[in-house]
Motif scaffolding. Structure first.
Motif, short mmCIF file in Angstrom:
data_model
loop_
_atom_site.label_atom_id
_atom_site.label_comp_id
_atom_site.label_asym_id
_atom_site.label_seq_id
_atom_site.Cartn_x
_atom_site.Cartn_y
_atom_site.Cartn_z
N LEU A 57 0.83 -1.20 0.00
CA LEU A 57 0.00 0.00 0.00
C LEU A 57 0.87 1.26 0.00
O LEU A 57 0.52 2.26 -0.63
N SER A 58 1.99 1.22 0.70
CA SER A 58 2.92 2.35 0.69
C SER A 58 3.46 2.59 -0.71
O SER A 58 3.59 3.73 -1.17
N ASP A 59 3.80 1.51 -1.41
CA ASP A 59 4.27 1.62 -2.79
C ASP A 59 3.17 2.19 -3.70
O ASP A 59 3.43 3.03 -4.57
N LEU A 60 1.93 1.74 -3.49
CA LEU A 60 0.81 2.23 -4.29
C LEU A 60 0.60 3.73 -4.05
O LEU A 60 0.38 4.49 -5.00
N ALA A 61 0.69 4.14 -2.81
CA ALA A 61 0.53 5.56 -2.49
C ALA A 61 1.59 6.39 -3.20
O ALA A 61 1.31 7.48 -3.71
N ARG A 62 2.84 5.90 -3.25
CA ARG A 62 3.89 6.62 -3.95
C ARG A 62 3.60 6.70 -5.45
O ARG A 62 3.89 7.72 -6.09
N SER A 63 3.03 5.65 -6.02
CA SER A 63 2.76 5.64 -7.45
C SER A 63 1.68 6.66 -7.84
O SER A 63 1.65 7.13 -8.97
N TYR A 64 0.79 6.98 -6.89
CA TYR A 64 -0.27 7.95 -7.15
C TYR A 64 0.06 9.33 -6.58
O TYR A 64 -0.81 10.20 -6.54
N ARG A 90 -1.63 12.85 -7.21
CA ARG A 90 -2.87 12.66 -7.99
C ARG A 90 -4.00 12.17 -7.09
O ARG A 90 -5.14 12.63 -7.19
N VAL A 91 -3.68 11.20 -6.24
CA VAL A 91 -4.62 10.67 -5.25
C VAL A 91 -3.91 10.72 -3.91
O VAL A 91 -2.80 10.17 -3.78
N VAL A 92 -4.50 11.35 -2.93
CA VAL A 92 -3.86 11.47 -1.62
C VAL A 92 -4.28 10.30 -0.74
O VAL A 92 -5.48 10.07 -0.54
N PHE A 93 -3.31 9.58 -0.22
CA PHE A 93 -3.57 8.56 0.78
C PHE A 93 -3.42 9.21 2.16
O PHE A 93 -2.47 9.95 2.41
N VAL A 94 -4.37 8.93 3.04
CA VAL A 94 -4.33 9.47 4.40
C VAL A 94 -4.57 8.32 5.36
O VAL A 94 -5.59 7.62 5.28
N ASP A 130 8.92 1.56 9.66
CA ASP A 130 9.25 0.20 9.20
C ASP A 130 8.61 -0.09 7.84
O ASP A 130 9.20 -0.80 7.01
N HIS A 131 7.41 0.44 7.62
CA HIS A 131 6.66 0.15 6.38
C HIS A 131 6.73 1.28 5.36
O HIS A 131 5.96 1.30 4.42
N ARG A 132 7.68 2.19 5.58
CA ARG A 132 7.96 3.27 4.61
C ARG A 132 6.70 4.04 4.21
O ARG A 132 6.43 4.30 3.05
N VAL A 133 5.91 4.39 5.23
CA VAL A 133 4.70 5.17 5.00
C VAL A 133 5.10 6.62 4.78
O VAL A 133 5.66 7.25 5.68
N GLU A 134 4.80 7.15 3.59
CA GLU A 134 5.21 8.51 3.23
C GLU A 134 4.00 9.38 2.94
O GLU A 134 4.08 10.34 2.16
#
Length: 203
Positions: free
Chosen positions: A112-119, A122-126, A143-147
């Protein structure tokens, strides 16, 4: 020029010793000018907020019968206030309800962290975290690279407004604030990506 005699040399040496001692005493008492190290940056804090919306962002119109997403204000992990409506005013938002102790959350978080970076932008993950300790949550996010930004929902007000009883859960909010879809129990990154392309991203 006349060469100094022994007496003059002795006096000169005594003066130099006195000056050296005085300078040493002054320097020993002087405070060091070392700079303080910068305060650690909280994962999920203000530095993860999105940048400008990309120009010509292709979005599907939200269905006219979609309910409005529950609006909320909250506080990010570093104390920065966040108003969700300000985010979905100009772009879609994915809400991820999580906790550091949730094993399903941990199993899915890297993807999911990778998906958030890909968007990104354009799409904000919160993230909306609750039932957690700040130190445990910070370690989980690192640990899970949440950005992306993470709200700490201490009293579960936001969770309750979205009928979240336990993590994980996911909701997609369209630009403008229509609630498009929610998943109690969460959804993995591949399936979420497919639904974003189906419900949100045009072209």
């Amino acid at each position: 020029m006349r060469r100094p005699g022994p007496a003059h040399a002795s006096r000169l040496a005594a003066v130099l010793v006195t000056v050296a001692v005085a300078l040493g005493a002054c320097s020993a008492g002087a405070p060091e000018s070392a700079e303080k190290p910068p305060a650690p940056v909280s994962a999920g804090g203000a530095d993860t907020l999105p940048g400008p919306v990309p120009s010509a962002l292709p979005l599907r119109p939200a269905p006219t019968d979609s309910p409005g997403a529950p609006a909320f204000t909250g506080t990010l992990t570093d104390g920065t206030p966040l108003t969700a409506a300000n985010l979905w005013a100009d772009r879609p938002v994915v809400l991820l309800f999580l906790s550091s102790w949730c094993t399903i959350c941990a199993d899915r978080q890297d993807a999911l962290s990778d998906l958030a970076r890909s968007y990104r932008d354009r799409v904000v993950f919160v993230g909306v975290a609750s039932e957690d300790e700040p130190a445990d949550l910070d370690a989980y996010l690192r640990d899970h690279r949440v950005e992306f930004p993470v709200v700490f929902d201490r009293d579960q007000t936001i969770w309750q407004s979205y009928a979240v009883r336990e993590p994980p859960a996911v909701a997609i909010v369209a630009k403008g604030g229509a609630l498009l879809r929610g998943w109690p129990g969460g959804i993995d990154a591949a399936a979420l990506d497919a639904r974003l392309r189906e419900l949100v991203i045009a072209g």
